[in-house]
Design a protein around this motif. Structure first.
Motif, PDB file in Angstrom:
ATOM      1  N   GLY A  15       0.826  -1.214   0.000  1.00  0.00           N
ATOM      2  CA  GLY A  15       0.000   0.000   0.000  1.00  0.00           C
ATOM      3  C   GLY A  15       0.856   1.257   0.000  1.00  0.00           C
ATOM      4  N   LEU A  16       1.923   1.243   0.820  1.00  0.00           N
ATOM      5  CA  LEU A  16       2.813   2.412   0.859  1.00  0.00           C
ATOM      6  C   LEU A  16       3.574   2.570  -0.452  1.00  0.00           C
ATOM      7  CD1 LEU A  16       4.139   2.301   4.529  1.00  0.00           C
ATOM      8  CD2 LEU A  16       2.679   4.057   3.484  1.00  0.00           C
ATOM      9  N   ALA A  17       3.944   1.438  -1.075  1.00  0.00           N
ATOM     10  CA  ALA A  17       4.638   1.512  -2.374  1.00  0.00           C
ATOM     11  C   ALA A  17       3.707   2.115  -3.424  1.00  0.00           C
ATOM     12  CB  ALA A  17       5.092   0.113  -2.786  1.00  0.00           C
ATOM     13  N   ALA A  18       2.408   1.721  -3.397  1.00  0.00           N
ATOM     14  CA  ALA A  18       1.438   2.296  -4.336  1.00  0.00           C
ATOM     15  C   ALA A  18       1.351   3.806  -4.129  1.00  0.00           C
ATOM     16  CB  ALA A  18       0.066   1.646  -4.134  1.00  0.00           C
ATOM     17  N   PHE A  19       1.309   4.229  -2.855  1.00  0.00           N
ATOM     18  CA  PHE A  19       1.243   5.662  -2.553  1.00  0.00           C
ATOM     19  C   PHE A  19       2.513   6.377  -3.015  1.00  0.00           C
ATOM     20  CE2 PHE A  19      -0.169   9.436  -0.632  1.00  0.00           C
ATOM     21  CZ  PHE A  19       0.935  10.037  -0.042  1.00  0.00           C
ATOM     22  N   PHE A  20       3.652   5.720  -2.816  1.00  0.00           N
ATOM     23  CA  PHE A  20       4.952   6.309  -3.199  1.00  0.00           C
ATOM     24  C   PHE A  20       4.973   6.599  -4.707  1.00  0.00           C
ATOM     25  CE2 PHE A  20       9.413   6.941  -3.333  1.00  0.00           C
ATOM     26  CZ  PHE A  20       9.954   6.150  -4.352  1.00  0.00           C
ATOM     27  N   TYR A  21       4.497   5.650  -5.523  1.00  0.00           N
ATOM     28  CA  TYR A  21       4.494   5.866  -6.982  1.00  0.00           C
ATOM     29  C   TYR A  21       3.418   6.874  -7.401  1.00  0.00           C
ATOM     30  CZ  TYR A  21       8.098   2.430  -7.574  1.00  0.00           C
ATOM     31  OH  TYR A  21       9.315   1.798  -7.513  1.00  0.00           O
ATOM     32  N   ALA A  22       2.292   6.897  -6.660  1.00  0.00           N
ATOM     33  CA  ALA A  22       1.278   7.925  -6.974  1.00  0.00           C
ATOM     34  C   ALA A  22       1.834   9.309  -6.661  1.00  0.00           C
ATOM     35  CB  ALA A  22       0.008   7.652  -6.158  1.00  0.00           C
ATOM     36  N   LEU A  23       2.631   9.401  -5.576  1.00  0.00           N
ATOM     37  CA  LEU A  23       3.253  10.684  -5.207  1.00  0.00           C
ATOM     38  C   LEU A  23       4.256  11.114  -6.283  1.00  0.00           C
ATOM     39  CD1 LEU A  23       3.254  12.725  -2.874  1.00  0.00           C
ATOM     40  CD2 LEU A  23       5.148  11.427  -1.841  1.00  0.00           C
ATOM     41  N   TYR A  27     -10.471  13.145 -16.411  1.00  0.00           N
ATOM     42  CA  TYR A  27      -9.540  12.095 -15.942  1.00  0.00           C
ATOM     43  C   TYR A  27      -8.565  12.641 -14.913  1.00  0.00           C
ATOM     44  CZ  TYR A  27      -5.292  13.287 -18.639  1.00  0.00           C
ATOM     45  OH  TYR A  27      -4.149  13.879 -19.131  1.00  0.00           O
ATOM     46  N   ILE A  28      -8.221  13.936 -15.040  1.00  0.00           N
ATOM     47  CA  ILE A  28      -7.331  14.530 -14.039  1.00  0.00           C
ATOM     48  C   ILE A  28      -8.074  14.661 -12.707  1.00  0.00           C
ATOM     49  CG2 ILE A  28      -6.036  16.617 -13.424  1.00  0.00           C
ATOM     50  CD1 ILE A  28      -4.515  15.532 -15.601  1.00  0.00           C
ATOM     51  N   LEU A  29      -9.358  15.056 -12.779  1.00  0.00           N
ATOM     52  CA  LEU A  29     -10.166  15.192 -11.555  1.00  0.00           C
ATOM     53  C   LEU A  29     -10.273  13.851 -10.841  1.00  0.00           C
ATOM     54  CD1 LEU A  29     -11.889  17.119  -9.861  1.00  0.00           C
ATOM     55  CD2 LEU A  29     -13.870  16.498 -11.280  1.00  0.00           C
ATOM     56  N   ALA A  30     -10.503  12.773 -11.625  1.00  0.00           N
ATOM     57  CA  ALA A  30     -10.603  11.435 -11.024  1.00  0.00           C
ATOM     58  C   ALA A  30      -9.266  11.044 -10.393  1.00  0.00           C
ATOM     59  CB  ALA A  30     -11.005  10.419 -12.098  1.00  0.00           C
ATOM     60  N   GLY A  31      -8.152  11.380 -11.060  1.00  0.00           N
ATOM     61  CA  GLY A  31      -6.830  11.075 -10.524  1.00  0.00           C
ATOM     62  C   GLY A  31      -6.577  11.823  -9.227  1.00  0.00           C
ATOM     63  N   LEU A  32      -6.965  13.101  -9.223  1.00  0.00           N
ATOM     64  CA  LEU A  32      -6.793  13.920  -8.017  1.00  0.00           C
ATOM     65  C   LEU A  32      -7.606  13.342  -6.865  1.00  0.00           C
ATOM     66  CD1 LEU A  32      -5.749  16.467  -6.599  1.00  0.00           C
ATOM     67  CD2 LEU A  32      -7.745  17.690  -7.506  1.00  0.00           C
ATOM     68  N   ALA A  33      -8.856  12.959  -7.155  1.00  0.00           N
ATOM     69  CA  ALA A  33      -9.712  12.389  -6.110  1.00  0.00           C
ATOM     70  C   ALA A  33      -9.091  11.099  -5.569  1.00  0.00           C
ATOM     71  CB  ALA A  33     -11.107  12.117  -6.681  1.00  0.00           C
ATOM     72  N   PHE A  91      -5.951  10.298  -5.486  1.00  0.00           N
ATOM     73  CA  PHE A  91      -4.782  10.631  -4.666  1.00  0.00           C
ATOM     74  C   PHE A  91      -5.193  11.186  -3.308  1.00  0.00           C
ATOM     75  CE2 PHE A  91      -0.474  11.196  -3.853  1.00  0.00           C
ATOM     76  CZ  PHE A  91      -0.297  12.409  -3.205  1.00  0.00           C
ATOM     77  N   LEU A  92      -6.229  12.048  -3.296  1.00  0.00           N
ATOM     78  CA  LEU A  92      -6.669  12.653  -2.031  1.00  0.00           C
ATOM     79  C   LEU A  92      -7.212  11.583  -1.074  1.00  0.00           C
ATOM     80  CD1 LEU A  92      -8.331  15.954  -3.280  1.00  0.00           C
ATOM     81  CD2 LEU A  92      -6.068  15.627  -2.221  1.00  0.00           C
ATOM     82  N   VAL A  93      -7.746  10.493  -1.626  1.00  0.00           N
ATOM     83  CA  VAL A  93      -8.204   9.385  -0.771  1.00  0.00           C
ATOM     84  C   VAL A  93      -7.005   8.600  -0.237  1.00  0.00           C
ATOM     85  CG1 VAL A  93      -9.474   7.192  -0.749  1.00  0.00           C
ATOM     86  CG2 VAL A  93     -10.434   9.158  -1.941  1.00  0.00           C
ATOM     87  N   LEU A  94      -5.943   8.477  -1.055  1.00  0.00           N
ATOM     88  CA  LEU A  94      -4.768   7.710  -0.634  1.00  0.00           C
ATOM     89  C   LEU A  94      -3.976   8.404   0.481  1.00  0.00           C
ATOM     90  CD1 LEU A  94      -3.312   6.449  -4.070  1.00  0.00           C
ATOM     91  CD2 LEU A  94      -4.416   5.072  -2.279  1.00  0.00           C
ATOM     92  N   VAL A  95      -4.017   9.749   0.510  1.00  0.00           N
ATOM     93  CA  VAL A  95      -3.201  10.485   1.488  1.00  0.00           C
ATOM     94  C   VAL A  95      -3.509  10.089   2.943  1.00  0.00           C
ATOM     95  CG1 VAL A  95      -2.696  12.789   2.421  1.00  0.00           C
ATOM     96  CG2 VAL A  95      -2.710  12.427  -0.059  1.00  0.00           C
ATOM     97  N   PRO A  96      -4.782  10.166   3.412  1.00  0.00           N
ATOM     98  CA  PRO A  96      -5.024   9.770   4.816  1.00  0.00           C
ATOM     99  C   PRO A  96      -4.721   8.292   5.077  1.00  0.00           C
ATOM    100  CG  PRO A  96      -7.090  10.170   3.666  1.00  0.00           C
ATOM    101  CD  PRO A  96      -6.001  10.634   2.762  1.00  0.00           C
ATOM    102  N   LEU A  97      -4.834   7.451   4.044  1.00  0.00           N
ATOM    103  CA  LEU A  97      -4.530   6.024   4.236  1.00  0.00           C
ATOM    104  C   LEU A  97      -3.033   5.839   4.480  1.00  0.00           C
ATOM    105  CD1 LEU A  97      -6.794   4.363   1.508  1.00  0.00           C
ATOM    106  CD2 LEU A  97      -7.362   5.138   3.827  1.00  0.00           C
ATOM    107  N   ALA A  98      -2.216   6.557   3.682  1.00  0.00           N
ATOM    108  CA  ALA A  98      -0.762   6.470   3.879  1.00  0.00           C
ATOM    109  C   ALA A  98      -0.384   7.082   5.225  1.00  0.00           C
ATOM    110  CB  ALA A  98      -0.042   7.192   2.747  1.00  0.00           C
ATOM    111  N   SER A 129      -8.945   3.643 -11.394  1.00  0.00           N
ATOM    112  CA  SER A 129      -9.345   2.914 -12.605  1.00  0.00           C
ATOM    113  C   SER A 129     -10.123   3.829 -13.537  1.00  0.00           C
ATOM    114  CB  SER A 129     -10.195   1.705 -12.242  1.00  0.00           C
ATOM    115  OG  SER A 129      -9.541   0.913 -11.280  1.00  0.00           O
ATOM    116  N   LEU A 130     -10.999   4.656 -12.956  1.00  0.00           N
ATOM    117  CA  LEU A 130     -11.760   5.616 -13.766  1.00  0.00           C
ATOM    118  C   LEU A 130     -10.800   6.603 -14.436  1.00  0.00           C
ATOM    119  CD1 LEU A 130     -14.601   6.692 -14.513  1.00  0.00           C
ATOM    120  CD2 LEU A 130     -14.445   8.175 -12.477  1.00  0.00           C
ATOM    121  N   HIS A 131      -9.816   7.077 -13.674  1.00  0.00           N
ATOM    122  CA  HIS A 131      -8.777   7.986 -14.193  1.00  0.00           C
ATOM    123  C   HIS A 131      -8.095   7.370 -15.413  1.00  0.00           C
ATOM    124  CE1 HIS A 131      -5.175  10.555 -14.013  1.00  0.00           C
ATOM    125  NE2 HIS A 131      -4.418   9.510 -13.790  1.00  0.00           N
ATOM    126  N   TYR A 132      -7.812   6.088 -15.316  1.00  0.00           N
ATOM    127  CA  TYR A 132      -7.129   5.370 -16.407  1.00  0.00           C
ATOM    128  C   TYR A 132      -8.077   5.169 -17.598  1.00  0.00           C
ATOM    129  CZ  TYR A 132      -3.399   2.130 -17.956  1.00  0.00           C
ATOM    130  OH  TYR A 132      -2.357   1.509 -18.619  1.00  0.00           O
TER     131      TYR A 132
END
Ligand code: HEM
Length: 229
Positions: A106-114, A141-147, A149-156, A187-190
């Motif tokens: 999970g942290l590796a996924a966040f690291f690459y998203a960062l 697609y950028i909005l979906a990507g941003l959303a 990422f914003l969900v991943l931040v509190p998880l990390a 997935s939606l972003h992609y």
């Protein structure tokens, strides 16, 4: 249940428990290598950008920013799918050991998203905040990507043992179920980037759908089994 069936069931769960203990020991020993393997693509990418900055030949192609978007985006979504496939794997196999790698994945996924977002904000948009805001407003697609990422931040931010203690197991688990939302948004972003039917985003979306769909399905199966006992 006949005595023979009972003892066969006990023998097979003993075998599974033994296999699980062996796998857990092996995964613990392999942890430093797993961390190195997950960090390697990122380190290689930084090294390529270093070569580019020094004017040396590099592997980032004619459009390094674009290349980096694709490279980091694929690692981020791939690792997120791997992270969320561990619970269905446990539900299907009864093996708990693979969960030892959940936080690391999970942290590796966040690291690459960062890295992905740093590439966008710094190397692609050069901190042009107005341009970024316009991009977010103009490109779904950028909005979906941003959303995502914003969900991943509190998880990390709450991936430490101290955070689990602070929040308590129940609230921590409720918060970390948002990882499924992050995967759906990524997935939606992609998918929204697809120009025509491209197999890769569809395969990723299919795998994400499988991981997202299996969880409630298997949880329902477990409930039914409990009720029948
Ligand atoms: C603020 C957040 C984000 C921004 C601004 C962003 C931006 C981008 C951009 C500009 C691209 C390249 C599009 C192109 O090819 O023209 C891209 C691709 C991609 N991004 Fe993101 N992204 C964000 C978040 C995420 C997150 C959180 C994930 C995954 C967890 C992700 C996964 C991907 C993937 C898989 C691709 C496609 C790679 C390919 O073409 O195969 N992105 N993103």
């Amino acid at each position: 249940m006949t005595a023979r069936l009972q003892s066969a069931a006990t023998a097979s769960s003993d075998r599974r428990r033994r296999a699980d203990r062996l796998l857990a020991a092996a995964l613990r020993r392999a942890r430093p290598f797993a961390i190195a393997a997950m960090a390697l693509p990122g380190a290689w990418l930084v090294w390529q950008w270093g070569r580019l900055a020094l004017g040396l030949p590099h592997a980032l192609g004619p459009n390094p920013q674009e290349w980096t978007h694709i490279f980091t985006g694929r690692w981020a979504i791939g690792l997120l799918i791997a992270t969320l496939s561990l619970t269905p794997t446990r539900q299907l196999t009864g093996l708990v050991a693979p969960l030892l790698y959940r936080r690391m994945l999970g942290l590796a996924a966040f690291f690459y998203a960062l890295m992905h977002i740093v590439n966008y904000v710094v190397l692609d948009q050069f901190f042009a905040w107005h341009e970024i805001a316009r991009d977010i407003a103009k490109r779904p697609y950028i909005l979906a990507g941003l959303a995502a990422f914003l969900v991943l931040v509190p998880l990390a931010a709450t991936s430490t043992r101290a955070a689990v203690r602070r929040l308590g197991a129940r609230r921590w688990q409720a918060l970390h179920r948002l990882a499924y939302l992050a995967l759906a948004l990524a997935s939606l972003h992609y998918l929204l980037q697809m120009k025509g039917l491209e197999p890769r985003p569809l395969v990723h979306a299919g795998l994400a759908g499988l991981v997202l769909g299996l969880r409630p399905l298997l949880a329902g199966r477990r409930m039914n089994r409990k009720r029948r006992r």
